[in-house]
Design a protein around this motif. Structure first.
Motif, PDB file in Angstrom:
ATOM      1  N   GLN A 146      16.158  35.795 -44.969  1.00  0.00           N
ATOM      2  CA  GLN A 146      15.276  35.561 -43.720  1.00  0.00           C
ATOM      3  C   GLN A 146      14.211  36.728 -43.636  1.00  0.00           C
ATOM      4  O   GLN A 146      13.028  36.518 -43.433  1.00  0.00           O
ATOM      5  N   ARG A 147      14.827  37.899 -44.131  1.00  0.00           N
ATOM      6  CA  ARG A 147      13.685  39.210 -44.318  1.00  0.00           C
ATOM      7  C   ARG A 147      12.611  38.933 -45.032  1.00  0.00           C
ATOM      8  O   ARG A 147      11.528  38.849 -44.878  1.00  0.00           O
ATOM      9  N   GLU A 148      12.971  38.165 -46.216  1.00  0.00           N
ATOM     10  CA  GLU A 148      12.091  37.627 -47.387  1.00  0.00           C
ATOM     11  C   GLU A 148      10.725  36.641 -46.683  1.00  0.00           C
ATOM     12  O   GLU A 148       9.798  36.971 -47.069  1.00  0.00           O
ATOM     13  N   ILE A 149      11.532  35.774 -45.917  1.00  0.00           N
ATOM     14  CA  ILE A 149      10.590  34.864 -45.462  1.00  0.00           C
ATOM     15  C   ILE A 149       9.652  35.475 -44.380  1.00  0.00           C
ATOM     16  O   ILE A 149       8.490  35.087 -44.305  1.00  0.00           O
ATOM     17  N   GLU A 150      10.291  36.579 -43.570  1.00  0.00           N
ATOM     18  CA  GLU A 150       9.234  37.134 -42.735  1.00  0.00           C
ATOM     19  C   GLU A 150       8.197  37.683 -43.330  1.00  0.00           C
ATOM     20  O   GLU A 150       7.116  37.905 -42.905  1.00  0.00           O
ATOM     21  N   ARG A 151       8.640  38.633 -44.568  1.00  0.00           N
ATOM     22  CA  ARG A 151       7.663  39.413 -45.037  1.00  0.00           C
ATOM     23  C   ARG A 151       6.560  38.593 -45.715  1.00  0.00           C
ATOM     24  O   ARG A 151       5.402  38.753 -45.763  1.00  0.00           O
ATOM     25  N   GLU A 152       7.012  37.286 -46.373  1.00  0.00           N
ATOM     26  CA  GLU A 152       6.219  36.445 -46.977  1.00  0.00           C
ATOM     27  C   GLU A 152       5.152  35.730 -46.059  1.00  0.00           C
ATOM     28  O   GLU A 152       3.827  35.473 -46.193  1.00  0.00           O
ATOM     29  N   GLU A 153       5.739  35.544 -44.649  1.00  0.00           N
ATOM     30  CA  GLU A 153       4.793  35.009 -43.803  1.00  0.00           C
ATOM     31  C   GLU A 153       3.654  35.991 -43.353  1.00  0.00           C
ATOM     32  O   GLU A 153       2.670  35.655 -42.924  1.00  0.00           O
ATOM     33  N   GLU A 154       4.178  37.381 -43.182  1.00  0.00           N
ATOM     34  CA  GLU A 154       3.323  38.412 -42.981  1.00  0.00           C
ATOM     35  C   GLU A 154       2.097  38.485 -43.953  1.00  0.00           C
ATOM     36  O   GLU A 154       1.007  38.392 -43.270  1.00  0.00           O
ATOM     37  N   LEU A 155       2.656  38.482 -45.150  1.00  0.00           N
ATOM     38  CA  LEU A 155       1.460  38.684 -46.277  1.00  0.00           C
ATOM     39  C   LEU A 155       0.729  37.405 -46.323  1.00  0.00           C
ATOM     40  O   LEU A 155      -0.495  37.465 -46.390  1.00  0.00           O
ATOM     41  N   ARG A 156       1.391  36.169 -46.093  1.00  0.00           N
ATOM     42  CA  ARG A 156       0.415  35.067 -45.970  1.00  0.00           C
ATOM     43  C   ARG A 156      -0.754  34.986 -44.944  1.00  0.00           C
ATOM     44  O   ARG A 156      -1.788  34.641 -44.906  1.00  0.00           O
ATOM     45  N   ARG A 157      -0.049  35.582 -43.657  1.00  0.00           N
ATOM     46  CA  ARG A 157      -1.334  35.832 -42.726  1.00  0.00           C
ATOM     47  C   ARG A 157      -2.359  36.937 -43.065  1.00  0.00           C
ATOM     48  O   ARG A 157      -3.568  36.571 -42.788  1.00  0.00           O
ATOM     49  N   ASP A 158      -1.866  37.782 -44.026  1.00  0.00           N
ATOM     50  CA  ASP A 158      -2.910  38.906 -44.308  1.00  0.00           C
ATOM     51  C   ASP A 158      -3.973  38.283 -45.416  1.00  0.00           C
ATOM     52  O   ASP A 158      -5.104  38.504 -45.371  1.00  0.00           O
ATOM     53  N   LEU A 159      -3.303  37.431 -46.376  1.00  0.00           N
ATOM     54  CA  LEU A 159      -4.075  36.653 -47.367  1.00  0.00           C
ATOM     55  C   LEU A 159      -4.963  35.640 -46.656  1.00  0.00           C
ATOM     56  O   LEU A 159      -6.070  35.740 -47.204  1.00  0.00           O
ATOM     57  N   GLU A 160      -4.626  35.016 -45.399  1.00  0.00           N
ATOM     58  CA  GLU A 160      -5.662  34.051 -44.944  1.00  0.00           C
ATOM     59  C   GLU A 160      -6.818  34.817 -44.493  1.00  0.00           C
ATOM     60  O   GLU A 160      -7.840  34.324 -44.333  1.00  0.00           O
ATOM     61  N   LYS A 161      -6.344  35.895 -43.833  1.00  0.00           N
ATOM     62  CA  LYS A 161      -7.647  36.817 -43.467  1.00  0.00           C
ATOM     63  C   LYS A 161      -8.335  37.126 -44.451  1.00  0.00           C
ATOM     64  O   LYS A 161      -9.814  37.106 -44.163  1.00  0.00           O
ATOM     65  N   ALA A 162      -7.898  37.477 -45.337  1.00  0.00           N
ATOM     66  CA  ALA A 162      -8.732  38.084 -46.702  1.00  0.00           C
ATOM     67  C   ALA A 162      -9.495  36.994 -47.049  1.00  0.00           C
ATOM     68  O   ALA A 162     -10.638  36.939 -47.429  1.00  0.00           O
ATOM     69  N   ARG A 163      -8.745  35.890 -47.446  1.00  0.00           N
ATOM     70  CA  ARG A 163      -9.650  34.696 -47.949  1.00  0.00           C
ATOM     71  C   ARG A 163     -10.711  34.257 -46.928  1.00  0.00           C
ATOM     72  O   ARG A 163     -11.617  33.891 -47.612  1.00  0.00           O
ATOM     73  N   SER A 164     -10.587  34.177 -45.512  1.00  0.00           N
ATOM     74  CA  SER A 164     -11.613  33.831 -44.682  1.00  0.00           C
ATOM     75  C   SER A 164     -12.765  34.557 -44.973  1.00  0.00           C
ATOM     76  O   SER A 164     -13.781  34.262 -44.810  1.00  0.00           O
ATOM     77  N   TYR A 165     -12.385  36.042 -44.967  1.00  0.00           N
ATOM     78  CA  TYR A 165     -13.422  36.815 -45.243  1.00  0.00           C
ATOM     79  C   TYR A 165     -14.344  36.605 -46.581  1.00  0.00           C
ATOM     80  O   TYR A 165     -15.637  36.845 -46.652  1.00  0.00           O
ATOM     81  N   VAL A 166     -13.626  36.580 -47.616  1.00  0.00           N
ATOM     82  CA  VAL A 166     -14.074  36.263 -48.852  1.00  0.00           C
ATOM     83  C   VAL A 166     -15.075  35.128 -48.878  1.00  0.00           C
ATOM     84  O   VAL A 166     -16.081  35.020 -49.165  1.00  0.00           O
ATOM     85  N   GLN A 167     -14.464  34.005 -48.187  1.00  0.00           N
ATOM     86  CA  GLN A 167     -15.444  32.783 -48.191  1.00  0.00           C
ATOM     87  C   GLN A 167     -16.516  32.949 -47.193  1.00  0.00           C
ATOM     88  O   GLN A 167     -17.558  32.366 -47.459  1.00  0.00           O
ATOM     89  N   SER A 168     -16.688  33.558 -46.376  1.00  0.00           N
ATOM     90  CA  SER A 168     -17.620  33.800 -45.310  1.00  0.00           C
ATOM     91  C   SER A 168     -18.678  34.433 -45.844  1.00  0.00           C
ATOM     92  O   SER A 168     -19.973  34.418 -45.649  1.00  0.00           O
ATOM     93  N   LEU A 169     -18.353  35.326 -47.212  1.00  0.00           N
ATOM     94  CA  LEU A 169     -19.657  36.160 -47.802  1.00  0.00           C
ATOM     95  C   LEU A 169     -20.124  35.074 -48.881  1.00  0.00           C
ATOM     96  O   LEU A 169     -21.308  35.530 -49.382  1.00  0.00           O
ATOM     97  N   LEU A 170     -19.680  34.036 -49.237  1.00  0.00           N
ATOM     98  CA  LEU A 170     -20.088  33.250 -50.420  1.00  0.00           C
ATOM     99  C   LEU A 170     -21.293  32.452 -49.815  1.00  0.00           C
ATOM    100  O   LEU A 170     -21.497  32.345 -48.448  1.00  0.00           O
ATOM    101  N   PRO A 171     -22.393  32.510 -50.672  1.00  0.00           N
ATOM    102  CA  PRO A 171     -23.791  31.802 -50.193  1.00  0.00           C
ATOM    103  C   PRO A 171     -23.825  30.428 -49.868  1.00  0.00           C
ATOM    104  O   PRO A 171     -22.976  29.643 -50.671  1.00  0.00           O
ATOM    105  N   PRO A 172     -24.528  29.774 -48.906  1.00  0.00           N
ATOM    106  CA  PRO A 172     -24.608  28.541 -48.750  1.00  0.00           C
ATOM    107  C   PRO A 172     -25.177  27.631 -49.888  1.00  0.00           C
ATOM    108  O   PRO A 172     -25.948  28.458 -50.720  1.00  0.00           O
ATOM    109  N   PRO A 173     -24.883  26.630 -50.275  1.00  0.00           N
ATOM    110  CA  PRO A 173     -25.518  25.919 -51.331  1.00  0.00           C
ATOM    111  C   PRO A 173     -26.872  25.643 -51.041  1.00  0.00           C
ATOM    112  O   PRO A 173     -27.371  25.512 -50.098  1.00  0.00           O
ATOM    113  N   ILE A 174     -27.633  25.504 -52.207  1.00  0.00           N
ATOM    114  CA  ILE A 174     -29.285  25.509 -52.046  1.00  0.00           C
ATOM    115  C   ILE A 174     -29.406  23.973 -52.479  1.00  0.00           C
ATOM    116  O   ILE A 174     -29.028  23.728 -53.671  1.00  0.00           O
ATOM    117  N   GLY A 175     -29.801  23.229 -51.386  1.00  0.00           N
ATOM    118  CA  GLY A 175     -29.945  21.747 -51.782  1.00  0.00           C
ATOM    119  C   GLY A 175     -31.446  21.278 -52.425  1.00  0.00           C
ATOM    120  O   GLY A 175     -31.583  20.073 -52.878  1.00  0.00           O
TER     121      GLY A 175
END
Lengths: 113, 399
Positions: B150-179
């Protein structure tokens, strides 16, 4: 991923790595490999002939260990990478940082200094 | 060759493997005696080991979406809403399979499904043990056996939330496609579950010059992602001192000065950086530990755009060199991270750049979707479950 560390011969430790140096593979051996070589400032050669794959984490591991050994009067030399690994190492210009040799004898000679 | 110099390019082509308690915990106590482990650590570890339970994790499109506890009562899986795990997938039968604990082992059994249950790529014909970290494929879904406390699952869940935040941040910095315009772009970015360190960007440096680059930090997790974001921001804001951003080798040298790995948590990164002149149609580029980009032009072999040079941060004052290539009309430049081609197939075989390159330069009816098409092709070749690394594919089309 398996790690086999032999007793030193003429002051050089031979390390054999067997398997895939992907993220789980590196996670499995990095601490043990570092702890086995760095504190004693080993002169070590690493046999890569049975390593099928090496990712960026593997390269980072070799660089980190090589630098730590250099600070501790030790040396790390890799040898006998398979063609796919050789290609990865060339792309990364790893040879500029960690020497890579074709066989154990030339690797050991370099490690001895 | 010194930084800034140029050369022409030829137009040619289960177990968690934890250490045993006694082995991993050997240490000297305050009296200098060797002890194997303290009472507290033994108690802690025993509790943890007893707490281990088996879970079935449902993975959809590389993402874990649900976790179910596996017990003595069978967990039924199917399309019918009466099942314990409902998979809305036409390839899944109404009652497809069941999973349960038998003598402490997880056993999976296909219940006469139409399209089969595949254990590690092989169709099940009889009940079989699903080991920890093993997986079965059902239609487009993957069901993975995880053994966790259970402890590992809780840690993983915490890490997953942190990774999700980081992932959103990285993606927000990527440039829009030029059409539209003389340079059009398309890209696809799929971070791995653990989040690698990919990032990329492009944009005009001035009226004549257009820069594009792709960064790959060695490592996984929030640390690697944040390092890539830092590098990306430095490049986007042109915050390297005394650096001509039209000179790729100079940019790499300056990055190396700014980001030595000793000062950045032992992180280094690879980068491909190129600058295109709209006036001369020359593409000047340099790489640091990065595989080549590829330039495709009608009637010509793909041109690998490579230069030697170690990854950024690994050594002080390395030598980076520029190279350049002429860009013919309608040429296409492909940049990508190693996560796009270092793929483990369902059969366990490792594929590399040679298998990836045929996916590029294919006439695509909808060019704006080409990067995603390439990713889908990579995905089909890979073993089920999340890819091991971030997958970034950046395409620039020249008029």
């Amino acid at each position: 991923m398996k790690l086999e560390i032999a007793e030193p011969v003429d002051g050089v430790v031979n390390v054999a790595l067997i398997g895939r140096l992907d993220t789980p593979g590196v996670d499995k051996i990095e601490t043990k490999l570092t702890a086995s070589l760095v504190p004693r400032g080993a002169r070590a050669i690493v046999d890569l002939s049975q390593v099928e794959f090496a990712g960026s984490l593997a390269i980072r591991m070799f660089i980190t260990i090589a630098k730590a050994l250099a600070r501790n009067n030790g040396k790390l030399v890799l040898y006998a990478p398979q063609p796919l690994l050789q290609q990865v190492f060339e792309t990364a210009s790893l040879n500029d940082i960690v020497p890579i040799r074709a066989d154990a004898a030339t690797a050991a000679a370099l490690a001895r200094g | 060759m010194n930084p800034g110099q140029s050369k022409s390019v030829e137009n040619s082509p289960g177990s968690t493997d934890r250490e045993p308690l006694s082995g991993g915990s050997r240490a000297a106590d305050h009296a200098g005696r060797t002890v194997l482990a303290t009472h507290a650590t033994v108690t802690d570890a025993v509790t943890l080991r007893e707490d281990l339970k088996s879970y079935l994790v449902v993975i959809e499109q590389d993402e874990p979406v649900a976790r179910h506890s596996i017990g003595l009562e069978p967990l039924t899986v199917g399309r019918d809403s009466a099942r314990d795990i409902v998979l809305a997938d036409a390839q899944v039968s109404r009652l497809h399979l069941q999973i349960l604990l038998v003598n402490g082992e997880v056993v999976v059994e296909d219940l006469g499904s139409s399209n089969g249950t595949f254990l590690e790529g092989r169709r099940l014909t009889a009940p079989a043990v699903l080991p920890p970290e093993g997986w079965v494929q059902v239609g487009a879904r993957v069901l993975k056996h995880e053994r966790r406390s259970q402890r590992e699952i809780e840690r993983e869940e915490e890490l997953r939330r942190d990774l999700e935040k980081a992932r959103s941040y990285v993606q927000s910095l990527l440039p829009p496609p030029i059409g539209s315009g003389s340079i059009r772009t398309d890209w696809f970015f799929r971070p791995s579950t653990q989040l690698g360190g990919d990032a990329f960007s492009y944009g005009a440096l001035d009226e004549e010059h257009f820069a594009a680059y792709l960064v790959d930090v060695a490592g996984h997790g929030v640390g690697a992602a944040m390092h890539s974001v830092t590098v990306l921001n430095v490049l986007r804001q042109r915050a390297l001192p005394k650096t001509d951003f039209r000179d790729p080798a100079q940019v790499l040298s300056s990055l190396n000065t700014m980001f030595p790995m000793e000062s950045h948590d032992e992180l280094y990164f690879t980068i491909w950086y190129g600058v295109y002149s709209r006036l001369t149609r020359r593409l000047s580029f340099a790489a640091a530990g990065h595989h080549p980009g590829f330039l495709f032009a009608r009637g010509a072999e793909p041109l690998p755009l490579r230069t030697p040079g170690p990854m950024i941060g690994a050594v002080p004052q390395p030598l980076y060199v520029n190279a350049d290539a002429q860009v013919p009309p309608d040429a296409v430049l492909y940049l990508f991270s190693d996560g796009a081609f270092e793929i483990t197939g369902a059969d366990g075989r490792q594929s590399g750049l040679d298998e990836f390159l045929p996916l590029l330069g294919v006439d695509d009816p909808d060019a704006t979707q080409e990067a995603e098409r390439i990713y889908r092709a990579v995905r089909r070749r890979a073993r089920p479950g999340p890819l091991d690394d971030d997958c970034s594919i950046l395409i620039l089309r020249f008029d």
